[in-house]
Design a protein around this motif. Structure first.
Motif, PDB file in Angstrom:
ATOM      1  N   GLU A  38       0.835  -1.213   0.000  1.00 38.77           N
ATOM      2  CA  GLU A  38       0.000   0.000   0.000  1.00 38.77           C
ATOM      3  C   GLU A  38       0.864   1.256   0.000  1.00 38.77           C
ATOM      4  OE1 GLU A  38      -2.341  -0.261   3.537  1.00 38.77           O
ATOM      5  OE2 GLU A  38      -3.689  -1.783   2.728  1.00 38.77           O
ATOM      6  N   LEU A  39       1.874   1.277   0.851  1.00 39.40           N
ATOM      7  CA  LEU A  39       2.732   2.459   0.967  1.00 39.40           C
ATOM      8  C   LEU A  39       3.525   2.699  -0.308  1.00 39.40           C
ATOM      9  CD1 LEU A  39       3.957   1.940   4.615  1.00 39.40           C
ATOM     10  CD2 LEU A  39       2.537   3.834   3.797  1.00 39.40           C
ATOM     11  N   ARG A  40       3.939   1.636  -0.966  1.00 41.47           N
ATOM     12  CA  ARG A  40       4.731   1.784  -2.191  1.00 41.47           C
ATOM     13  C   ARG A  40       3.875   2.124  -3.404  1.00 41.47           C
ATOM     14  NH1 ARG A  40       9.063  -3.004  -1.029  1.00 41.47           N
ATOM     15  NH2 ARG A  40      10.441  -1.736   0.252  1.00 41.47           N
ATOM     16  N   GLU A  41       2.622   1.690  -3.410  1.00 40.26           N
ATOM     17  CA  GLU A  41       1.757   1.917  -4.570  1.00 40.26           C
ATOM     18  C   GLU A  41       1.030   3.251  -4.528  1.00 40.26           C
ATOM     19  OE1 GLU A  41      -0.786  -1.508  -4.677  1.00 40.26           O
ATOM     20  OE2 GLU A  41       0.809  -2.813  -5.464  1.00 40.26           O
ATOM     21  N   THR A  42       0.828   3.803  -3.341  1.00 37.54           N
ATOM     22  CA  THR A  42       0.119   5.071  -3.208  1.00 37.54           C
ATOM     23  C   THR A  42       1.123   6.207  -3.302  1.00 37.54           C
ATOM     24  OG1 THR A  42      -1.411   3.974  -1.695  1.00 37.54           O
ATOM     25  CG2 THR A  42      -1.455   6.381  -1.745  1.00 37.54           C
ATOM     26  N   PRO A  43       0.872   7.164  -4.199  1.00 41.90           N
ATOM     27  CA  PRO A  43       1.820   8.286  -4.305  1.00 41.90           C
ATOM     28  C   PRO A  43       1.920   9.063  -2.992  1.00 41.90           C
ATOM     29  CG  PRO A  43       0.185   8.346  -6.077  1.00 41.90           C
ATOM     30  CD  PRO A  43      -0.243   7.281  -5.118  1.00 41.90           C
ATOM     31  N   ALA A  44       3.129   9.451  -2.659  1.00 37.61           N
ATOM     32  CA  ALA A  44       3.358  10.260  -1.457  1.00 37.61           C
ATOM     33  C   ALA A  44       2.868  11.681  -1.708  1.00 37.61           C
ATOM     34  CB  ALA A  44       4.837  10.267  -1.097  1.00 37.61           C
ATOM     35  N   ASP A  45       2.539  12.376  -0.622  1.00 34.46           N
ATOM     36  CA  ASP A  45       2.143  13.781  -0.727  1.00 34.46           C
ATOM     37  C   ASP A  45       3.306  14.610  -1.243  1.00 34.46           C
ATOM     38  OD1 ASP A  45      -0.275  13.069   0.313  1.00 34.46           O
ATOM     39  OD2 ASP A  45       0.103  13.848   2.317  1.00 34.46           O
ATOM     40  N   ASP A  46       3.013  15.838  -1.642  1.00 34.89           N
ATOM     41  CA  ASP A  46       4.053  16.756  -2.102  1.00 34.89           C
ATOM     42  C   ASP A  46       4.897  17.295  -0.954  1.00 34.89           C
ATOM     43  OD1 ASP A  46       3.321  16.452  -4.736  1.00 34.89           O
ATOM     44  OD2 ASP A  46       1.943  18.162  -4.714  1.00 34.89           O
ATOM     45  N   ASP A  47       4.424  17.109   0.267  1.00 35.75           N
ATOM     46  CA  ASP A  47       5.148  17.585   1.436  1.00 35.75           C
ATOM     47  C   ASP A  47       6.538  16.945   1.460  1.00 35.75           C
ATOM     48  OD1 ASP A  47       6.085  17.208   4.301  1.00 35.75           O
ATOM     49  OD2 ASP A  47       4.390  18.553   4.610  1.00 35.75           O
ATOM     50  N   PRO A  48       7.599  17.712   1.729  1.00 37.96           N
ATOM     51  CA  PRO A  48       8.955  17.154   1.686  1.00 37.96           C
ATOM     52  C   PRO A  48       9.236  16.107   2.764  1.00 37.96           C
ATOM     53  CG  PRO A  48       8.995  19.413   2.506  1.00 37.96           C
ATOM     54  CD  PRO A  48       7.591  19.140   2.036  1.00 37.96           C
ATOM     55  N   THR A  49       8.429  16.077   3.841  1.00 31.66           N
ATOM     56  CA  THR A  49       8.664  15.075   4.886  1.00 31.66           C
ATOM     57  C   THR A  49       7.907  13.780   4.620  1.00 31.66           C
ATOM     58  OG1 THR A  49       6.882  15.960   6.274  1.00 31.66           O
ATOM     59  CG2 THR A  49       9.117  16.829   6.635  1.00 31.66           C
ATOM     60  N   SER A  50       6.935  13.801   3.750  1.00 24.77           N
ATOM     61  CA  SER A  50       6.113  12.617   3.488  1.00 24.77           C
ATOM     62  C   SER A  50       6.943  11.405   3.052  1.00 24.77           C
ATOM     63  CB  SER A  50       5.031  12.940   2.458  1.00 24.77           C
ATOM     64  OG  SER A  50       4.155  11.864   2.305  1.00 24.77           O
ATOM     65  N   PRO A  51       7.884  11.559   2.107  1.00 27.69           N
ATOM     66  CA  PRO A  51       8.707  10.393   1.750  1.00 27.69           C
ATOM     67  C   PRO A  51       9.556   9.884   2.916  1.00 27.69           C
ATOM     68  CG  PRO A  51       8.890  12.089   0.063  1.00 27.69           C
ATOM     69  CD  PRO A  51       8.149  12.695   1.234  1.00 27.69           C
ATOM     70  N   LEU A  52      10.020  10.778   3.789  1.00 19.91           N
ATOM     71  CA  LEU A  52      10.806  10.351   4.952  1.00 19.91           C
ATOM     72  C   LEU A  52       9.971   9.500   5.900  1.00 19.91           C
ATOM     73  CD1 LEU A  52      12.686  13.675   5.773  1.00 19.91           C
ATOM     74  CD2 LEU A  52      13.667  11.587   4.807  1.00 19.91           C
ATOM     75  N   VAL A  53       8.744   9.945   6.150  1.00 21.22           N
ATOM     76  CA  VAL A  53       7.846   9.197   7.030  1.00 21.22           C
ATOM     77  C   VAL A  53       7.564   7.834   6.422  1.00 21.22           C
ATOM     78  CG1 VAL A  53       5.518   9.118   8.007  1.00 21.22           C
ATOM     79  CG2 VAL A  53       6.800  11.259   8.036  1.00 21.22           C
ATOM     80  N   ARG A  54       7.283   7.814   5.138  1.00 19.08           N
ATOM     81  CA  ARG A  54       6.954   6.565   4.451  1.00 19.08           C
ATOM     82  C   ARG A  54       8.141   5.605   4.457  1.00 19.08           C
ATOM     83  NH1 ARG A  54       3.048   6.607  -0.645  1.00 19.08           N
ATOM     84  NH2 ARG A  54       1.679   7.409   0.940  1.00 19.08           N
ATOM     85  N   GLU A  55       9.342   6.100   4.172  1.00 19.77           N
ATOM     86  CA  GLU A  55      10.536   5.243   4.178  1.00 19.77           C
ATOM     87  C   GLU A  55      10.802   4.681   5.571  1.00 19.77           C
ATOM     88  OE1 GLU A  55      13.671   7.679   2.563  1.00 19.77           O
ATOM     89  OE2 GLU A  55      12.607   7.886   0.652  1.00 19.77           O
ATOM     90  N   TYR A  56      10.558   5.467   6.588  1.00 16.58           N
ATOM     91  CA  TYR A  56      10.738   5.012   7.973  1.00 16.58           C
ATOM     92  C   TYR A  56       9.784   3.853   8.266  1.00 16.58           C
ATOM     93  CZ  TYR A  56      10.958   5.203  13.086  1.00 16.58           C
ATOM     94  OH  TYR A  56      11.111   4.894  14.404  1.00 16.58           O
ATOM     95  N   ILE A  57       8.525   4.025   7.912  1.00 15.58           N
ATOM     96  CA  ILE A  57       7.524   2.984   8.161  1.00 15.58           C
ATOM     97  C   ILE A  57       7.890   1.711   7.411  1.00 15.58           C
ATOM     98  CG2 ILE A  57       5.105   2.335   7.820  1.00 15.58           C
ATOM     99  CD1 ILE A  57       4.413   5.348   8.181  1.00 15.58           C
ATOM    100  N   VAL A  58       8.249   1.829   6.133  1.00 15.91           N
ATOM    101  CA  VAL A  58       8.592   0.656   5.328  1.00 15.91           C
ATOM    102  C   VAL A  58       9.832  -0.041   5.890  1.00 15.91           C
ATOM    103  CG1 VAL A  58       9.422  -0.100   3.052  1.00 15.91           C
ATOM    104  CG2 VAL A  58       7.448   1.440   3.220  1.00 15.91           C
ATOM    105  N   ALA A  59      10.837   0.716   6.305  1.00 19.18           N
ATOM    106  CA  ALA A  59      12.056   0.109   6.864  1.00 19.18           C
ATOM    107  C   ALA A  59      11.736  -0.689   8.125  1.00 19.18           C
ATOM    108  CB  ALA A  59      13.097   1.188   7.164  1.00 19.18           C
ATOM    109  N   HIS A  60      10.861  -0.157   8.960  1.00 18.81           N
ATOM    110  CA  HIS A  60      10.498  -0.875  10.186  1.00 18.81           C
ATOM    111  C   HIS A  60       9.655  -2.113   9.879  1.00 18.81           C
ATOM    112  CE1 HIS A  60      12.053   1.527  13.558  1.00 18.81           C
ATOM    113  NE2 HIS A  60      12.201   2.409  12.588  1.00 18.81           N
ATOM    114  N   LEU A  61       8.760  -1.984   8.923  1.00 21.97           N
ATOM    115  CA  LEU A  61       7.970  -3.157   8.527  1.00 21.97           C
ATOM    116  C   LEU A  61       8.879  -4.236   7.935  1.00 21.97           C
ATOM    117  CD1 LEU A  61       4.889  -1.357   6.951  1.00 21.97           C
ATOM    118  CD2 LEU A  61       4.880  -2.754   9.031  1.00 21.97           C
ATOM    119  N   ASP A  62       9.870  -3.817   7.161  1.00 25.18           N
ATOM    120  CA  ASP A  62      10.816  -4.767   6.576  1.00 25.18           C
ATOM    121  C   ASP A  62      11.627  -5.475   7.669  1.00 25.18           C
ATOM    122  OD1 ASP A  62      12.101  -5.920   4.193  1.00 25.18           O
ATOM    123  OD2 ASP A  62      13.863  -4.830   4.918  1.00 25.18           O
TER     124      ASP A  62
END
Length: 173
Positions: free
Chosen positions: A128-152
């Motif tokens: 879900e996190l990889r398929e849904t485009p991130a917001d334009d906010d510059p912190t959105s990709p950081l939050v998403r990468e953090y979540i994915v790294a922890h899930l991994d």
């Protein structure tokens, strides 16, 4: 989660009422659970009691009261201290997964089935996190990468736990 400190961070941009604080939090963390209105107002009440925020305006324009809060200097200092203090490593959300696994093993529950379902749930969330485009906010990709790294990392642990449980039962796959 440090809800109080996040609220202080949201108020650091200027005075706001509870609705703006909630909306700001949800914009900062679009891939996380939304902040409940009740939690916002409870937190603002505690912060006011502790002298970290103050009421700067109260209006009632035919609807519900709108209380506007602002940081106090004590609140700004608290926020600065919090931002400068490193976070100690913690169990985080894995705590419940570990508790359920231990309970399943100790009670004769289906530990392997639980691990498989948990693994599928983690994989679904990563997808879900990889398929849904991130917001334009510059912190959105950081939050998403953090979540994915922890899930991994959790996935690697789930695989290790499944291997160990299978070995113990003599059913290693």
């Amino acid at each position: 989660m440090a809800t109080a400190e996040l609220v202080l961070g949201l108020l650091s941009g200027g005075p706001a009422h509870g609705y703006d604080v909630k909306r700001g939090h949800d914009a900062w963390f679009p891939d996380s659970r939304p902040l409940a209105f009740g939690q916002v107002y409870t937190t603002l009440g505690r912060l006011e009691r502790d002298g970290l925020v103050e009421v700067v305006d109260k209006t009632s324009g035919g609807g519900p009261d709108r209380t506007v809060y602002a940081l106090t200097s004590k609140g700004r200092d608290h926020l600065t201290d919090w931002l400068n203090d490193p976070v100690p490593p913690a169990w985080g959300s894995a705590d419940e997964v570990l508790r359920k696994l231990v309970a399943a093993v100790r009670t004769g529950g289906d530990a392997a089935g639980f691990l498989a379902r948990q693994r599928a749930n983690h994989l679904r969330r990563i997808r879900e996190l990889r398929e849904t485009p991130a917001d334009d906010d510059p912190t959105s990709p950081l939050v998403r990468e953090y979540i994915v790294a922890h899930l991994d990392a959790d996935l690697r642990w789930l695989d290790t736990a499944l291997d160990r449980i299978s070995e113990q039962r003599g059913t290693r796959s």
